[in-house]
Design a protein around this motif. Structure first.
Motif, PDB file in Angstrom:
ATOM      1  N   ILE A   3      -4.677 -31.365  27.421  1.00  0.00           N
ATOM      2  CA  ILE A   3      -4.519 -31.456  28.839  1.00  0.00           C
ATOM      3  C   ILE A   3      -3.657 -30.203  29.392  1.00  0.00           C
ATOM      4  O   ILE A   3      -3.837 -29.889  30.358  1.00  0.00           O
ATOM      5  N   TYR A   4      -2.884 -29.750  28.534  1.00  0.00           N
ATOM      6  CA  TYR A   4      -1.968 -28.621  28.702  1.00  0.00           C
ATOM      7  C   TYR A   4      -2.656 -27.489  28.749  1.00  0.00           C
ATOM      8  O   TYR A   4      -2.465 -26.378  29.493  1.00  0.00           O
ATOM      9  N   GLY A   5      -3.837 -27.235  28.086  1.00  0.00           N
ATOM     10  CA  GLY A   5      -4.755 -26.131  27.958  1.00  0.00           C
ATOM     11  C   GLY A   5      -5.396 -26.022  29.392  1.00  0.00           C
ATOM     12  O   GLY A   5      -5.724 -25.062  29.920  1.00  0.00           O
ATOM     13  N   ALA A   6      -5.618 -27.245  29.845  1.00  0.00           N
ATOM     14  CA  ALA A   6      -6.466 -27.497  31.196  1.00  0.00           C
ATOM     15  C   ALA A   6      -5.627 -26.912  32.077  1.00  0.00           C
ATOM     16  O   ALA A   6      -6.017 -26.421  33.123  1.00  0.00           O
ATOM     17  N   ALA A   7      -4.134 -27.156  32.030  1.00  0.00           N
ATOM     18  CA  ALA A   7      -3.231 -27.054  33.193  1.00  0.00           C
ATOM     19  C   ALA A   7      -3.015 -25.370  33.191  1.00  0.00           C
ATOM     20  O   ALA A   7      -2.912 -24.925  34.342  1.00  0.00           O
ATOM     21  N   ALA A   8      -3.084 -25.073  32.064  1.00  0.00           N
ATOM     22  CA  ALA A   8      -2.889 -23.350  31.987  1.00  0.00           C
ATOM     23  C   ALA A   8      -4.143 -22.665  32.449  1.00  0.00           C
ATOM     24  O   ALA A   8      -4.128 -21.535  33.282  1.00  0.00           O
ATOM     25  N   MET A   9      -5.408 -23.248  32.678  1.00  0.00           N
ATOM     26  CA  MET A   9      -6.584 -22.906  32.829  1.00  0.00           C
ATOM     27  C   MET A   9      -6.346 -22.901  34.439  1.00  0.00           C
ATOM     28  O   MET A   9      -6.884 -22.045  35.236  1.00  0.00           O
ATOM     29  N   VAL A  10      -6.051 -23.905  35.171  1.00  0.00           N
ATOM     30  CA  VAL A  10      -5.940 -24.162  36.346  1.00  0.00           C
ATOM     31  C   VAL A  10      -4.863 -22.989  37.036  1.00  0.00           C
ATOM     32  O   VAL A  10      -5.100 -22.496  38.084  1.00  0.00           O
ATOM     33  N   LEU A  11      -3.869 -22.762  36.473  1.00  0.00           N
ATOM     34  CA  LEU A  11      -2.896 -21.863  36.806  1.00  0.00           C
ATOM     35  C   LEU A  11      -3.597 -20.410  36.619  1.00  0.00           C
ATOM     36  O   LEU A  11      -3.348 -19.514  37.776  1.00  0.00           O
ATOM     37  N   ALA A  12      -4.500 -20.253  35.899  1.00  0.00           N
ATOM     38  CA  ALA A  12      -4.874 -18.808  35.522  1.00  0.00           C
ATOM     39  C   ALA A  12      -5.962 -18.662  36.817  1.00  0.00           C
ATOM     40  O   ALA A  12      -6.121 -17.706  37.250  1.00  0.00           O
ATOM     41  N   TRP A  13      -6.708 -19.673  36.954  1.00  0.00           N
ATOM     42  CA  TRP A  13      -7.581 -19.596  37.988  1.00  0.00           C
ATOM     43  C   TRP A  13      -7.104 -19.294  39.298  1.00  0.00           C
ATOM     44  O   TRP A  13      -7.545 -18.547  40.296  1.00  0.00           O
ATOM     45  N   SER A  14      -6.048 -19.920  39.454  1.00  0.00           N
ATOM     46  CA  SER A  14      -5.437 -19.927  40.677  1.00  0.00           C
ATOM     47  C   SER A  14      -4.673 -18.430  41.019  1.00  0.00           C
ATOM     48  O   SER A  14      -4.493 -17.995  42.026  1.00  0.00           O
ATOM     49  N   TYR A  70      -4.044 -13.032  57.025  1.00  0.00           N
ATOM     50  CA  TYR A  70      -4.408 -14.288  56.357  1.00  0.00           C
ATOM     51  C   TYR A  70      -4.669 -14.308  55.057  1.00  0.00           C
ATOM     52  O   TYR A  70      -4.453 -15.325  54.266  1.00  0.00           O
ATOM     53  N   GLY A  71      -5.122 -13.141  54.664  1.00  0.00           N
ATOM     54  CA  GLY A  71      -5.408 -12.878  53.067  1.00  0.00           C
ATOM     55  C   GLY A  71      -4.244 -12.923  52.450  1.00  0.00           C
ATOM     56  O   GLY A  71      -3.898 -13.731  51.295  1.00  0.00           O
ATOM     57  N   LEU A  72      -2.933 -12.258  52.668  1.00  0.00           N
ATOM     58  CA  LEU A  72      -1.842 -12.476  52.308  1.00  0.00           C
ATOM     59  C   LEU A  72      -1.222 -13.868  52.246  1.00  0.00           C
ATOM     60  O   LEU A  72      -0.736 -14.333  51.158  1.00  0.00           O
ATOM     61  N   LEU A  73      -1.250 -14.627  53.216  1.00  0.00           N
ATOM     62  CA  LEU A  73      -0.901 -16.020  53.434  1.00  0.00           C
ATOM     63  C   LEU A  73      -1.554 -16.792  52.183  1.00  0.00           C
ATOM     64  O   LEU A  73      -1.084 -17.671  51.703  1.00  0.00           O
ATOM     65  N   ILE A  74      -3.225 -16.901  51.994  1.00  0.00           N
ATOM     66  CA  ILE A  74      -3.580 -17.540  51.167  1.00  0.00           C
ATOM     67  C   ILE A  74      -3.214 -17.328  49.622  1.00  0.00           C
ATOM     68  O   ILE A  74      -3.039 -18.044  48.976  1.00  0.00           O
ATOM     69  N   ALA A  75      -2.834 -16.078  49.390  1.00  0.00           N
ATOM     70  CA  ALA A  75      -2.504 -15.485  48.284  1.00  0.00           C
ATOM     71  C   ALA A  75      -1.166 -15.978  47.767  1.00  0.00           C
ATOM     72  O   ALA A  75      -0.893 -16.560  46.953  1.00  0.00           O
ATOM     73  N   LEU A  76      -0.196 -15.997  48.693  1.00  0.00           N
ATOM     74  CA  LEU A  76       1.170 -16.548  48.456  1.00  0.00           C
ATOM     75  C   LEU A  76       1.012 -18.185  48.311  1.00  0.00           C
ATOM     76  O   LEU A  76       1.692 -18.913  47.674  1.00  0.00           O
ATOM     77  N   LEU A  77       0.322 -18.701  49.192  1.00  0.00           N
ATOM     78  CA  LEU A  77      -0.128 -20.070  49.135  1.00  0.00           C
ATOM     79  C   LEU A  77      -0.633 -20.489  47.764  1.00  0.00           C
ATOM     80  O   LEU A  77       0.121 -21.510  46.813  1.00  0.00           O
ATOM     81  N   MET A  78      -1.530 -19.771  46.864  1.00  0.00           N
ATOM     82  CA  MET A  78      -2.090 -19.728  45.740  1.00  0.00           C
ATOM     83  C   MET A  78      -1.121 -19.707  44.765  1.00  0.00           C
ATOM     84  O   MET A  78      -1.088 -20.325  43.713  1.00  0.00           O
ATOM     85  N   LEU A  79      -0.228 -18.751  45.031  1.00  0.00           N
ATOM     86  CA  LEU A  79       0.751 -18.306  43.790  1.00  0.00           C
ATOM     87  C   LEU A  79       2.023 -19.298  43.830  1.00  0.00           C
ATOM     88  O   LEU A  79       2.570 -19.865  43.001  1.00  0.00           O
ATOM     89  N   PHE A  80       2.568 -19.670  45.028  1.00  0.00           N
ATOM     90  CA  PHE A  80       3.705 -20.641  45.088  1.00  0.00           C
ATOM     91  C   PHE A  80       3.762 -21.968  45.490  1.00  0.00           C
ATOM     92  O   PHE A  80       4.225 -22.976  44.916  1.00  0.00           O
ATOM     93  N   VAL A  81       2.437 -22.479  46.186  1.00  0.00           N
ATOM     94  CA  VAL A  81       2.420 -23.882  46.569  1.00  0.00           C
ATOM     95  C   VAL A  81       1.368 -24.321  45.676  1.00  0.00           C
ATOM     96  O   VAL A  81       1.468 -25.665  45.095  1.00  0.00           O
ATOM     97  N   ASN A  82       0.578 -23.834  45.406  1.00  0.00           N
ATOM     98  CA  ASN A  82      -0.745 -24.102  44.423  1.00  0.00           C
ATOM     99  C   ASN A  82      -0.981 -25.408  44.406  1.00  0.00           C
ATOM    100  O   ASN A  82      -0.901 -25.998  43.821  1.00  0.00           O
ATOM    101  N   PRO A  83      -1.918 -25.659  45.698  1.00  0.00           N
ATOM    102  CA  PRO A  83      -2.248 -26.955  45.705  1.00  0.00           C
ATOM    103  C   PRO A  83      -3.546 -27.601  44.506  1.00  0.00           C
ATOM    104  O   PRO A  83      -3.548 -28.625  44.388  1.00  0.00           O
ATOM    105  N   PHE A  84      -3.995 -26.546  43.755  1.00  0.00           N
ATOM    106  CA  PHE A  84      -4.914 -27.110  42.744  1.00  0.00           C
ATOM    107  C   PHE A  84      -3.945 -27.632  41.810  1.00  0.00           C
ATOM    108  O   PHE A  84      -4.467 -28.744  41.058  1.00  0.00           O
ATOM    109  N   PHE A  85      -3.108 -26.942  41.238  1.00  0.00           N
ATOM    110  CA  PHE A  85      -2.208 -27.447  40.226  1.00  0.00           C
ATOM    111  C   PHE A  85      -1.531 -28.657  40.616  1.00  0.00           C
ATOM    112  O   PHE A  85      -1.283 -29.720  39.756  1.00  0.00           O
TER     113      PHE A  85
END
Length: 94
Positions: A3-14, A70-85
């Motif tokens: 499960i921790y490997g999958a969590a790392a994968m989600v962070l990597a894809w984000s 808008y691209g910068l906003l989405i990148a910041l959301l993916m890095l710091f808010v990270n809805p997938f994780f």
């Protein structure tokens, strides 16, 4: 342990998605440079219309810049808010 490997994968894809979200920043940079060059050419040909040309160029550059922002906003959301994780953590209860 898996499960921790999958969590790392989600962070990597984000992180990869955040990098890809910055690709649209190339377009506004090129477009604004071309607009400024054409505005300089236009002012060189017709100096009396300098005010109108400058206003039109600034408005066009402002509208063009929004796609980069808008691209910068989405990148910041993916890095710091990270809805997938966040969804991953709530689903698996980590």
């Amino acid at each position: 342990m898996e499960i921790y490997g999958a969590a790392a994968m989600v962070l990597a894809w984000s992180a990869l998605a955040a990098g890809l979200a910055l690709i649209p920043a190339l377009g506004p940079g090129i477009g604004q440079g071309m607009a400024a060059a054409k505005a300089c050419e236009a002012v060189g040909r017709n100096p009396e219309a300098r005010g109108d040309i400058t206003v039109t160029m600034v408005v066009g550059c402002a509208i063009t810049e929004t796609s980069g922002i808008y691209g910068l906003l989405i990148a910041l959301l993916m890095l710091f808010v990270n809805p997938f994780f966040t969804a991953f953590v709530t689903t698996f209860g980590l």
